[in-house]
Design an enzyme around this catalytic site. Structure first.
Site, short mmCIF file in Angstrom:
data_model
loop_
_atom_site.label_atom_id
_atom_site.label_comp_id
_atom_site.label_asym_id
_atom_site.label_seq_id
_atom_site.Cartn_x
_atom_site.Cartn_y
_atom_site.Cartn_z
N TYR A 23 -16.55 7.12 -5.87
CA TYR A 23 -16.33 5.91 -6.89
C TYR A 23 -16.67 5.74 -8.21
O TYR A 23 -16.16 4.90 -9.04
CB TYR A 23 -16.84 4.50 -6.15
CG TYR A 23 -16.51 4.21 -4.86
CD1 TYR A 23 -15.19 3.62 -4.47
CD2 TYR A 23 -17.40 4.30 -3.73
CE1 TYR A 23 -14.89 3.58 -3.05
CE2 TYR A 23 -17.03 3.85 -2.47
CZ TYR A 23 -15.77 3.53 -2.24
OH TYR A 23 -15.36 3.64 -0.92
N ALA A 76 -14.07 -2.81 2.28
CA ALA A 76 -13.95 -2.58 3.78
C ALA A 76 -13.00 -3.68 4.46
O ALA A 76 -12.41 -3.36 5.49
CB ALA A 76 -15.36 -2.44 4.44
N HIS A 79 -9.41 -3.22 5.85
CA HIS A 79 -8.93 -2.71 7.06
C HIS A 79 -9.10 -3.37 8.27
O HIS A 79 -8.46 -2.97 9.32
CB HIS A 79 -9.97 -1.21 7.17
CG HIS A 79 -10.03 -0.64 5.99
ND1 HIS A 79 -8.96 -0.01 5.11
CD2 HIS A 79 -11.04 -0.32 5.09
CE1 HIS A 79 -9.09 0.50 4.43
NE2 HIS A 79 -10.44 0.26 3.87
N ASP A 86 -4.50 -14.04 6.46
CA ASP A 86 -4.02 -14.99 6.74
C ASP A 86 -4.25 -15.70 5.76
O ASP A 86 -3.33 -16.71 5.43
CB ASP A 86 -4.51 -15.70 8.05
CG ASP A 86 -4.13 -15.03 9.23
OD1 ASP A 86 -3.16 -14.28 9.33
OD2 ASP A 86 -4.63 -15.19 10.48
N GLU A 97 -2.98 -5.87 -4.34
CA GLU A 97 -4.24 -5.31 -3.45
C GLU A 97 -4.56 -3.99 -4.23
O GLU A 97 -3.51 -3.19 -4.57
CB GLU A 97 -3.72 -4.84 -2.25
CG GLU A 97 -4.71 -3.84 -1.26
CD GLU A 97 -3.94 -3.54 0.09
OE1 GLU A 97 -3.19 -4.06 0.39
OE2 GLU A 97 -4.91 -2.66 0.72
N LEU A 100 -10.10 1.47 -5.73
CA LEU A 100 -10.53 2.64 -6.71
C LEU A 100 -10.14 4.14 -5.84
O LEU A 100 -9.62 4.85 -6.63
CB LEU A 100 -11.87 2.58 -6.94
CG LEU A 100 -12.39 1.24 -7.38
CD1 LEU A 100 -13.90 1.06 -7.30
CD2 LEU A 100 -12.25 1.49 -9.00
N SER A 101 -10.59 4.14 -4.75
CA SER A 101 -10.16 5.55 -4.24
C SER A 101 -8.82 5.61 -3.46
O SER A 101 -8.13 4.25 -3.16
CB SER A 101 -11.27 5.87 -3.01
OG SER A 101 -11.25 4.76 -1.98
N ARG A 106 -8.29 9.46 2.65
CA ARG A 106 -9.78 9.37 3.08
C ARG A 106 -9.93 9.14 4.82
O ARG A 106 -8.83 9.75 5.44
CB ARG A 106 -10.45 8.10 2.51
CG ARG A 106 -10.33 8.25 1.09
CD ARG A 106 -11.24 7.34 0.30
NE ARG A 106 -12.90 7.27 1.05
CZ ARG A 106 -13.63 6.26 0.66
NH1 ARG A 106 -13.01 5.18 -0.06
NH2 ARG A 106 -14.99 6.29 1.32
N ARG A 110 -9.49 4.10 7.20
CA ARG A 110 -9.15 3.49 6.07
C ARG A 110 -7.69 3.37 5.52
O ARG A 110 -7.18 2.75 4.68
CB ARG A 110 -9.75 4.09 4.75
CG ARG A 110 -11.52 4.04 4.76
CD ARG A 110 -11.88 4.70 3.62
NE ARG A 110 -13.29 5.10 3.91
CZ ARG A 110 -14.40 4.11 3.69
NH1 ARG A 110 -14.35 2.88 3.43
NH2 ARG A 110 -15.62 4.73 4.04
C1 DQA Z 1 -12.39 0.69 -1.38
C2 DQA Z 1 -11.93 1.34 -0.35
C3 DQA Z 1 -12.39 0.84 1.08
O1 DQA Z 1 -12.02 1.60 2.20
C4 DQA Z 1 -14.09 0.88 1.10
O2 DQA Z 1 -14.44 0.44 2.14
C5 DQA Z 1 -14.40 0.11 -0.10
C6 DQA Z 1 -13.75 0.43 -1.34
C7 DQA Z 1 -11.88 1.27 -2.84
O3 DQA Z 1 -11.87 0.53 -3.82
O4 DQA Z 1 -11.84 2.53 -2.79
O5 DQA Z 1 -15.26 -0.49 -0.30
O6 DQA Z 1 -11.83 -0.56 -1.27
#
Ligand code: DQA
Length: 150
Positions: A23, A76, A79, A86, A97, A100-101, A106, A110
Protein backbone atom coordinates in the site's frame (compact mmCIF):
# COMPACT_ATOMS: atom_id res chain seq x y z
CA UNK A 1 -21.56 23.75 -5.55
CA UNK A 2 -20.98 20.13 -6.56
CA UNK A 3 -20.01 17.82 -3.71
CA UNK A 4 -18.12 14.54 -3.50
CA UNK A 5 -17.99 12.12 -0.56
CA UNK A 6 -14.88 9.97 -0.13
CA UNK A 7 -15.56 6.84 1.93
CA UNK A 8 -12.66 4.76 3.20
CA UNK A 9 -13.32 1.31 4.65
CA UNK A 10 -11.60 -0.92 7.19
CA UNK A 11 -7.88 -0.75 7.97
CA UNK A 12 -7.32 2.20 5.64
CA UNK A 13 -6.75 4.29 8.78
CA UNK A 14 -3.48 2.32 9.09
CA UNK A 15 -2.11 3.45 5.72
CA UNK A 16 1.50 4.53 6.00
CA UNK A 17 2.46 1.65 8.28
CA UNK A 18 0.13 -1.10 7.00
CA UNK A 19 1.85 -3.53 4.59
CA UNK A 20 3.83 -0.71 2.92
CA UNK A 21 5.14 -3.10 0.24
CA UNK A 22 1.53 -3.32 -1.00
CA UNK A 23 0.00 0.00 0.00
CA UNK A 24 3.01 2.34 0.06
CA UNK A 25 3.96 4.88 2.70
CA UNK A 26 1.28 7.47 2.04
CA UNK A 27 -1.02 8.02 5.01
CA UNK A 28 -4.79 8.47 4.81
CA UNK A 29 -4.35 12.14 5.80
CA UNK A 30 -1.88 12.56 2.90
CA UNK A 31 -4.43 11.07 0.49
CA UNK A 32 -7.25 13.24 1.82
CA UNK A 33 -5.11 16.39 1.63
CA UNK A 34 -4.15 15.67 -2.00
CA UNK A 35 -7.80 15.12 -2.93
CA UNK A 36 -8.85 18.25 -1.04
CA UNK A 37 -6.39 20.34 -3.03
CA UNK A 38 -7.55 18.75 -6.31
CA UNK A 39 -11.20 19.42 -5.42
CA UNK A 40 -10.54 23.01 -4.31
CA UNK A 41 -8.82 23.83 -7.60
CA UNK A 42 -11.92 22.54 -9.39
CA UNK A 43 -14.27 24.42 -7.00
CA UNK A 44 -15.85 21.21 -5.84
CA UNK A 45 -16.79 20.45 -2.24
CA UNK A 46 -15.34 17.27 -0.75
CA UNK A 47 -15.91 15.39 2.51
CA UNK A 48 -13.99 12.42 3.89
CA UNK A 49 -15.01 9.60 6.15
CA UNK A 50 -13.25 6.44 7.34
CA UNK A 51 -14.70 3.60 9.36
CA UNK A 52 -13.83 0.02 10.15
CA UNK A 53 -17.51 -0.92 10.44
CA UNK A 54 -19.68 -2.28 7.65
CA UNK A 55 -23.01 -0.93 8.96
CA UNK A 56 -21.55 2.56 9.29
CA UNK A 57 -20.60 2.49 5.60
CA UNK A 58 -24.19 1.44 4.84
CA UNK A 59 -25.46 4.35 7.00
CA UNK A 60 -23.20 6.88 5.24
CA UNK A 61 -24.31 5.68 1.80
CA UNK A 62 -27.95 5.92 2.87
CA UNK A 63 -27.29 9.47 4.11
CA UNK A 64 -25.49 10.58 0.96
CA UNK A 65 -28.34 12.59 -0.60
CA UNK A 66 -26.93 15.95 -1.65
CA UNK A 67 -23.65 14.52 -2.92
CA UNK A 68 -23.04 14.26 -6.66
CA UNK A 69 -20.68 11.31 -6.37
CA UNK A 70 -19.18 8.90 -3.86
CA UNK A 71 -15.61 7.64 -4.19
CA UNK A 72 -15.61 4.37 -2.25
CA UNK A 73 -12.74 2.19 -1.17
CA UNK A 74 -14.70 -0.47 0.71
CA UNK A 75 -11.41 -2.33 1.37
CA UNK A 76 -12.05 -5.95 2.44
CA UNK A 77 -15.85 -5.42 2.37
CA UNK A 78 -15.52 -5.05 -1.41
CA UNK A 79 -15.24 -8.78 -1.74
CA UNK A 80 -18.29 -9.90 0.22
CA UNK A 81 -20.53 -7.13 1.55
CA UNK A 82 -23.93 -7.57 -0.06
CA UNK A 83 -25.19 -4.99 2.46
CA UNK A 84 -22.90 -2.29 1.01
CA UNK A 85 -23.75 -3.39 -2.52
CA UNK A 86 -27.48 -3.11 -1.75
CA UNK A 87 -27.01 0.31 -0.13
CA UNK A 88 -25.33 1.59 -3.32
CA UNK A 89 -28.11 0.10 -5.45
CA UNK A 90 -30.69 1.72 -3.16
CA UNK A 91 -29.56 5.34 -3.50
CA UNK A 92 -29.36 7.63 -6.50
CA UNK A 93 -25.80 8.86 -5.90
CA UNK A 94 -23.33 7.23 -8.31
CA UNK A 95 -20.29 5.44 -6.88
CA UNK A 96 -16.77 5.09 -8.23
CA UNK A 97 -15.05 2.08 -6.67
CA UNK A 98 -11.34 2.54 -6.01
CA UNK A 99 -8.48 0.40 -4.74
CA UNK A 100 -4.89 1.31 -4.08
CA UNK A 101 -3.60 -2.13 -5.04
CA UNK A 102 -4.54 -4.05 -8.18
CA UNK A 103 -7.08 -6.46 -6.70
CA UNK A 104 -7.03 -8.52 -9.90
CA UNK A 105 -3.40 -9.50 -9.55
CA UNK A 106 -3.52 -10.35 -5.84
CA UNK A 107 -5.00 -13.38 -4.02
CA UNK A 108 -7.94 -14.98 -5.78
CA UNK A 109 -10.39 -14.01 -3.02
CA UNK A 110 -9.74 -10.35 -3.91
CA UNK A 111 -10.49 -10.74 -7.61
CA UNK A 112 -14.25 -10.49 -7.19
CA UNK A 113 -15.95 -7.26 -6.22
CA UNK A 114 -19.62 -7.51 -5.26
CA UNK A 115 -19.70 -3.72 -5.55
CA UNK A 116 -18.46 -3.43 -9.14
CA UNK A 117 -21.81 -4.36 -10.78
CA UNK A 118 -23.54 -1.43 -9.03
CA UNK A 119 -20.65 1.05 -9.39
CA UNK A 120 -20.28 3.44 -12.32
CA UNK A 121 -16.70 2.25 -12.66
CA UNK A 122 -13.75 0.68 -10.87
CA UNK A 123 -10.17 1.97 -10.66
CA UNK A 124 -7.67 -0.41 -9.15
CA UNK A 125 -3.91 -0.60 -8.79
CA UNK A 126 -2.79 3.01 -9.24
CA UNK A 127 -2.05 3.68 -5.57
CA UNK A 128 -3.16 7.17 -4.59
CA UNK A 129 -3.62 7.71 -8.33
CA UNK A 130 -6.74 5.52 -8.17
CA UNK A 131 -8.43 8.14 -5.98
CA UNK A 132 -6.99 11.03 -8.01
CA UNK A 133 -8.14 9.48 -11.29
CA UNK A 134 -11.62 8.92 -9.83
CA UNK A 135 -11.82 12.56 -8.75
CA UNK A 136 -10.47 13.74 -12.12
CA UNK A 137 -13.19 11.71 -13.86
CA UNK A 138 -15.88 13.12 -11.56
CA UNK A 139 -14.71 16.72 -12.07
CA UNK A 140 -14.67 16.39 -15.84
CA UNK A 141 -18.01 14.56 -15.82
CA UNK A 142 -19.65 17.22 -13.65
CA UNK A 143 -18.27 19.85 -16.01
CA UNK A 144 -19.78 17.98 -18.95
CA UNK A 145 -16.46 17.35 -20.69
CA UNK A 146 -16.42 13.56 -20.39
CA UNK A 147 -17.71 11.72 -23.47
CA UNK A 148 -17.83 14.98 -25.45
CA UNK A 149 -20.96 16.05 -23.61
CA UNK A 150 -20.00 19.70 -24.09
C1 DQA B 1 -7.94 -2.52 -0.97
C2 DQA B 1 -7.87 -3.95 -1.50
C3 DQA B 1 -8.65 -4.90 -0.61
O1 DQA B 1 -8.56 -6.22 -1.11
C4 DQA B 1 -8.08 -4.89 0.78
O2 DQA B 1 -8.84 -5.70 1.64
C5 DQA B 1 -7.92 -3.52 1.35
C6 DQA B 1 -7.50 -2.44 0.48
C7 DQA B 1 -7.04 -1.55 -1.77
O3 DQA B 1 -7.25 -0.33 -1.64
O4 DQA B 1 -6.11 -2.00 -2.47
O5 DQA B 1 -8.05 -3.31 2.55
O6 DQA B 1 -9.28 -2.06 -1.10
Amino acid sequence: MNKVLVLHGPNLNLLGTREPEIYGHTTLDNINNMLKEQAEKAHIGIDFFQTNHEGIIVDRIQQSAGYDYIILNAAAFTHYSVAIRDAIAGVAVPVIEVHLSNIHKREEFRHNSVIAPVAEGQISGLGVGSYQAALYYIITKLNGVVNNEK
